[in-house]
Design an enzyme around this catalytic site. Sequence first.
Site, mmCIF file in Angstrom:
data_model
loop_
_atom_site.group_PDB
_atom_site.id
_atom_site.type_symbol
_atom_site.label_atom_id
_atom_site.label_comp_id
_atom_site.label_asym_id
_atom_site.label_seq_id
_atom_site.Cartn_x
_atom_site.Cartn_y
_atom_site.Cartn_z
ATOM 1 N N TYR A 204 0.842 -1.200 0.000
ATOM 2 C CA TYR A 204 0.000 0.000 0.000
ATOM 3 C C TYR A 204 0.880 1.254 0.000
ATOM 4 O O TYR A 204 0.963 1.961 -0.973
ATOM 5 C CB TYR A 204 -0.959 -0.008 1.188
ATOM 6 N N SER B 120 -6.379 0.952 -4.363
ATOM 7 C CA SER B 120 -6.465 2.390 -4.124
ATOM 8 C C SER B 120 -5.079 3.016 -4.286
ATOM 9 O O SER B 120 -4.511 2.957 -5.375
ATOM 10 C CB SER B 120 -7.079 2.652 -2.742
ATOM 11 N N ASP C 225 -17.755 3.539 -7.813
ATOM 12 C CA ASP C 225 -16.658 3.977 -6.953
ATOM 13 C C ASP C 225 -16.592 5.503 -6.997
ATOM 14 O O ASP C 225 -16.083 6.097 -7.947
ATOM 15 C CB ASP C 225 -15.328 3.376 -7.421
ATOM 16 N N HIS D 170 -15.852 1.480 -3.880
ATOM 17 C CA HIS D 170 -14.399 1.448 -3.662
ATOM 18 C C HIS D 170 -13.950 0.182 -2.930
ATOM 19 O O HIS D 170 -12.761 -0.078 -2.818
ATOM 20 C CB HIS D 170 -13.981 2.697 -2.880
#
Length: 732
Positions: free
Chosen positions: A489, A570, A660, A702
């Site tokens: 991430y 993301s 999203d 999302h």
Amino acid sequence: MGSLPAADKPLPPLRYPPARRDDDIVDDYHGVLVPDPYRWMEELESKEVKEFVDAQATVADAVLSTCDDHRGRLRKQLTALFDHPRFRAPFKRGGSYFYLHNAGLQPHSALYVQHGLGGEPDVLLDPNTFSDDATVSLAMFGVSNDGEHLAYGTSASGSDWVIIRVMRVRDRRHLHDEISWVKFSGIAWTRDGKGFFYSRFPAPEHDVGSGIKTSVNLNHEVFYHILGTDQSEDVLCWEDPEHPKYIYSPEVSEDGKYVILSVAETSEPINKLYYCDLTALPDGLEGMRGNHGMLPFIKLVDEFEAYYALIANDDTQFTFLTNKDAPKYKLSKVDVDKPHSWMDVLPEDEKAVLESACPVHGNKLLVNYLSDVKYVLQIRSLVTGELLHDIPIDIGSVNGMSGRREDSEVFIDFSSFLTPGIIYRCNVSKETPEMNIYREISVAGFDRTDFEAKQVFYPSKDGTKIPMFIVSKKDTTLDGSHPTLLYGYGGFGMNMTPQFSITRIVLMRNLGFVSCIANIRGGGEYGEDWHKAGSLANKQNCFDDFIAAGEFLVSAGYTNPSRLCIEGASNGGLLVAACINQRPDLFGCALAHVGVMDMLRFHKFTIGRAWTCDFGCSEKEEEFHWLIKYSPLHNVKRPWEKGGRSQQYPSTMLLTADHDDRVVPSHTLKFLATMQHVLCTSLEDSPQTNPIIARIDRKSGHGCGRSTQKIIDEAADRYAFAAKMMGVSWID
């Protein structure tokens, strides 16, 4: 026990659908001309975009049909292992305990209530009744202090927009209250149970009905809703038209005397701090109805200098968790009547990050540290910060703590790579706290002794040591042959800590995968310094760290590039996309979920403007030059032009969803069209034979609020694709 050869169909020659290129759209960024030929894909409700999405779905279906053997087996195994009871930690209100529970394959967890620890559990609210297709989910909820009323928010198709409704607990009767246009909000009940604070945006000028709303979110407001009244009568507590980008989070102190208002402008852990003494209102909050102006908030901290989160208060003495002059966080207290009287209660630790603190049983405090990405629990004094007891836990993650100062118990929600979940009940009234297992989650067919988890530290490009967790079957031979999933991430100070995953278990058990999580810079695993080392001008460190993780896994003998799959969502989707642009030779497959792909325009949609704290903004010249260097959309290049015709991008699946409204789908659509054009359709005989496809989910957002079946179906699709593309065989 043996490997079954893949029986899937061979991959047919791919014909990507044409996508119109508008070469007239060229933006001038500080003298640099940047074309944006797929700008039209930002009009997500247009007929042309919908036709493009449908055509891409046809391509994806054709590719996934060649993976049907793996896909069917994965779906069967995932369904079997998901079919186990799951619980979250309970919390107490008015003598009753409330908690979320899923019996196994229910689309969504239901909210239960039981009267006393020994009471009979009963379903209070079942989100599985919200819609026929399980696309409406429970987004948030709050129970009044007396346990009499439940306010809850629902989200349709995974959207960030929420509608709040109210139920009376004792007879499950719904009140007529309904509150719309709620977003980025909590539910903060006042102590008297007469109503609650919430945050919302003004209704959009043009309502697109059930379609996606992509306009920029501005002018957040705080309201107080009084039970039994219409939303039009709600008390406007705070707004600030001069600062339309501010986001407000109200919270009521446990004693009910104060409402604390956190004011943020971006996703950075920095906020202003206001408070209002509710007992000083002459006619209470009900007396504020009508045109009486906003609440008389006092600005305790009126600069964006640090992060402050309320922990507890004794009248005017407040204790906050803060990173003020403490990148690893500390506890500080202040008398709000003497706003310059700040003093540290629990100073910053030299090595461990203070993650959270839960006040319980009067003046005791359960604190949660993160040390080398491993959690440490302690009981300390709320007054002095003195260490009272260490609470032993295994290596894993503390996913929640629920307790109050009026109670002597606290519930701790724990899991790890090989522990599906344990809820501990800790009695802190004893001289030595008693830690007992309240509930333990077990998964039929899973044996933790078949696997092992370890932590390694590897050097990044600049020599920084980066921690990484590696989970695999026991006694894995390091011969470079194993399919490996590397997840990351690296942004917004978010931590990637050990969590149990049914999907990872199936991958390791039935496909022989090694599962890895790299704790790269940009996260918060070592505090704000670690976060800042992977943001703004330092963002390239994230990609370097992730690439170095892949290189380590190859050099250490876990895998080889043809069997290394990278995945992220993301900000992690951005990570994966940037890394395949920079090192396409290092990876055999890439799975990029809901990624931020257009780094020059992300701030123009919904809440994207709040991410400039981590990325920067193309409207500023210096920051534009950071962004253009790694923006996935603008850095797709043909690797064979440098490395020969054998070089190409890895097999790539981009994942997004039509609703999203966090990272809007146009990011993925534009990146997909660009990859297919540059690498495939613009050439007669392209060396790019690895597929580049998109999985575009319908009536989803999302990632939050997805049903169990949607989670299983998506996992089966993406990992069947990865296994097929990397030549991985099924193991029975």
